[in-house]
Design a protein around this motif. Sequence first.
Motif, PDB file in Angstrom:
ATOM      1  N   GLY A  35       0.773  -1.439   0.154  1.00  0.00           N
ATOM      2  CA  GLY A  35       0.092  -0.115  -0.195  1.00  0.00           C
ATOM      3  C   GLY A  35       1.032   0.783   0.292  1.00  0.00           C
ATOM      4  N   GLU A  36      -0.026   2.529  -0.199  1.00  0.00           N
ATOM      5  CA  GLU A  36       0.780   3.933  -0.043  1.00  0.00           C
ATOM      6  C   GLU A  36       0.688   4.396   0.979  1.00  0.00           C
ATOM      7  N   GLU A  37       2.449   4.859   1.845  1.00  0.00           N
ATOM      8  CA  GLU A  37       2.203   5.523   3.330  1.00  0.00           C
ATOM      9  C   GLU A  37       3.620   6.497   2.984  1.00  0.00           C
ATOM     10  N   THR A  38       3.548   7.203   4.586  1.00  0.00           N
ATOM     11  CA  THR A  38       4.475   8.439   4.239  1.00  0.00           C
ATOM     12  C   THR A  38       5.679   7.527   4.384  1.00  0.00           C
ATOM     13  N   PRO A  39       7.006   8.225   3.649  1.00  0.00           N
ATOM     14  CA  PRO A  39       8.192   7.228   3.259  1.00  0.00           C
ATOM     15  C   PRO A  39       9.041   7.247   4.944  1.00  0.00           C
ATOM     16  N   ASN A  51       8.182  16.149   2.349  1.00  0.00           N
ATOM     17  CA  ASN A  51       7.591  16.021   3.560  1.00  0.00           C
ATOM     18  C   ASN A  51       6.125  15.107   2.990  1.00  0.00           C
ATOM     19  N   GLN A  52       5.516  15.864   1.498  1.00  0.00           N
ATOM     20  CA  GLN A  52       3.679  15.737   1.376  1.00  0.00           C
ATOM     21  C   GLN A  52       4.545  14.323   0.577  1.00  0.00           C
ATOM     22  N   ASP A  53       5.818  13.907  -0.314  1.00  0.00           N
ATOM     23  CA  ASP A  53       5.749  13.105  -0.951  1.00  0.00           C
ATOM     24  C   ASP A  53       4.962  11.642  -0.500  1.00  0.00           C
ATOM     25  N   THR A  54       5.197  10.454  -0.822  1.00  0.00           N
ATOM     26  CA  THR A  54       4.232   8.941  -0.067  1.00  0.00           C
ATOM     27  C   THR A  54       5.581   7.884  -1.480  1.00  0.00           C
ATOM     28  N   VAL A  55       4.883   6.807  -0.424  1.00  0.00           N
ATOM     29  CA  VAL A  55       5.469   5.649  -1.689  1.00  0.00           C
ATOM     30  C   VAL A  55       4.730   4.344  -1.668  1.00  0.00           C
ATOM     31  N   ILE A  56       5.149   3.639  -2.396  1.00  0.00           N
ATOM     32  CA  ILE A  56       4.509   2.570  -1.867  1.00  0.00           C
ATOM     33  C   ILE A  56       5.359   0.991  -1.696  1.00  0.00           C
ATOM     34  N   SER A  57       4.803   1.030  -0.723  1.00  0.00           N
ATOM     35  CA  SER A  57       5.219  -0.347   0.571  1.00  0.00           C
ATOM     36  C   SER A  57       5.441  -1.636   0.117  1.00  0.00           C
ATOM     37  N   MET A  58       5.905  -2.833  -0.121  1.00  0.00           N
ATOM     38  CA  MET A  58       5.348  -3.751  -0.100  1.00  0.00           C
ATOM     39  C   MET A  58       6.973  -4.127   1.318  1.00  0.00           C
ATOM     40  N   THR A  59       5.735  -5.514   1.589  1.00  0.00           N
ATOM     41  CA  THR A  59       6.449  -6.577   2.357  1.00  0.00           C
ATOM     42  C   THR A  59       6.435  -8.193   1.367  1.00  0.00           C
ATOM     43  N   ARG A  60       6.964  -8.609   1.247  1.00  0.00           N
ATOM     44  CA  ARG A  60       6.844 -10.160   0.762  1.00  0.00           C
ATOM     45  C   ARG A  60       7.219 -11.307   1.166  1.00  0.00           C
ATOM     46  N   VAL A  61       6.909 -12.501   1.127  1.00  0.00           N
ATOM     47  CA  VAL A  61       7.458 -13.301   1.721  1.00  0.00           C
ATOM     48  C   VAL A  61       7.690 -14.659   0.807  1.00  0.00           C
ATOM     49  N   ARG A  62       9.041 -14.983   0.397  1.00  0.00           N
ATOM     50  CA  ARG A  62       9.131 -15.980  -0.275  1.00  0.00           C
ATOM     51  C   ARG A  62       9.435 -17.129   0.235  1.00  0.00           C
ATOM     52  N   GLN A  63       8.927 -18.234  -0.143  1.00  0.00           N
ATOM     53  CA  GLN A  63       8.631 -19.545  -0.271  1.00  0.00           C
ATOM     54  C   GLN A  63       9.312 -20.445  -1.149  1.00  0.00           C
ATOM     55  N   ASP A  83      -0.726   4.627  -8.062  1.00  0.00           N
ATOM     56  CA  ASP A  83      -1.555   3.235  -8.931  1.00  0.00           C
ATOM     57  C   ASP A  83      -0.274   2.061  -8.791  1.00  0.00           C
ATOM     58  N   LEU A  84       0.457   1.187  -8.253  1.00  0.00           N
ATOM     59  CA  LEU A  84       1.064   0.243  -8.586  1.00  0.00           C
ATOM     60  C   LEU A  84       0.027  -0.518  -7.193  1.00  0.00           C
ATOM     61  N   GLN A  85      -0.385  -0.473  -6.232  1.00  0.00           N
ATOM     62  CA  GLN A  85      -0.999  -0.428  -4.522  1.00  0.00           C
ATOM     63  C   GLN A  85      -1.804  -1.954  -5.953  1.00  0.00           C
ATOM     64  N   GLU A  86      -2.836  -0.844  -7.176  1.00  0.00           N
ATOM     65  CA  GLU A  86      -3.915  -2.314  -7.867  1.00  0.00           C
ATOM     66  C   GLU A  86      -3.664  -3.106  -8.927  1.00  0.00           C
ATOM     67  N   THR A  87      -2.156  -2.584  -9.033  1.00  0.00           N
ATOM     68  CA  THR A  87      -1.829  -3.512  -9.913  1.00  0.00           C
ATOM     69  C   THR A  87      -1.504  -4.953  -9.239  1.00  0.00           C
ATOM     70  N   ASP A  88      -1.371  -6.026 -10.035  1.00  0.00           N
ATOM     71  CA  ASP A  88      -1.951  -7.308 -10.265  1.00  0.00           C
ATOM     72  C   ASP A  88      -0.101  -8.050 -10.003  1.00  0.00           C
ATOM     73  N   VAL A  89       0.576  -8.335  -9.584  1.00  0.00           N
ATOM     74  CA  VAL A  89       1.704  -8.271  -9.099  1.00  0.00           C
ATOM     75  C   VAL A  89       2.185  -9.986  -8.525  1.00  0.00           C
ATOM     76  N   THR A  90       0.849 -10.369  -8.481  1.00  0.00           N
ATOM     77  CA  THR A  90       1.458 -12.002  -8.191  1.00  0.00           C
ATOM     78  C   THR A  90       1.646 -13.035  -9.636  1.00  0.00           C
ATOM     79  N   GLY A  91       2.983 -13.596  -9.149  1.00  0.00           N
ATOM     80  CA  GLY A  91       3.986 -14.120 -10.160  1.00  0.00           C
ATOM     81  C   GLY A  91       4.523 -13.181 -11.248  1.00  0.00           C
TER      82      GLY A  91
END
Length: 174
Positions: A35-39, A51-63, A83-91
């Motif tokens: 999701g989008e959050e404060t860096p 200060n007003q800029d945001t980042v896309i932050s992801m936590t991914r667990v690899r198995q 809008d990267l958080q709206e993109t399906d990046v699964t796989g």
Amino acid sequence: MLFRSASPAAKPLSSFSEALARQGAAQAARFSQFGEETPSAQARAAFGLKNQDTVISMTRVRQCQGEPTACEQITIPTSVAPDLQETDVTGTSIGEALRKKYGIELTRSHETLRVGSLDKDAAEALGARAGSPAFVLERQTFAGERLVELREISIRPDRFQFELAPAPVDLERD
């Protein structure tokens, strides 16, 4: 099971996924946060954000072969990939998503590998105790001269091993 990553001194830009695939490791990944959050202060400084800029932050667990092996924390400025958080990046790799959706070609990275320890969140995701030893791979990824991604991968050393294959040296000249 222990997985190895061979890394020549000079190689084309590749991903942790590709390192696992080269070993023939059956792998899966899941996002536990996206999701989008404060860096963080570190991300703000690295990307030169205001200060007003945001980042896309992801936590991914690899198995690998059903075992949680690595926990990735990925940070991308929202201005790079709105809008990267709206993109399906699964796989798919994040690099592939950036190329397909935004036309961003990743050209180089700078990586630092160190021995560290698992923080509470990574330890929980990887089925280990907080403070357990870990390989920590810190990566800065660039598109040309622009920094577009920060990534920190905490890797269980009992499930993955790095092997380095340095370029040949001329011993007669040393």
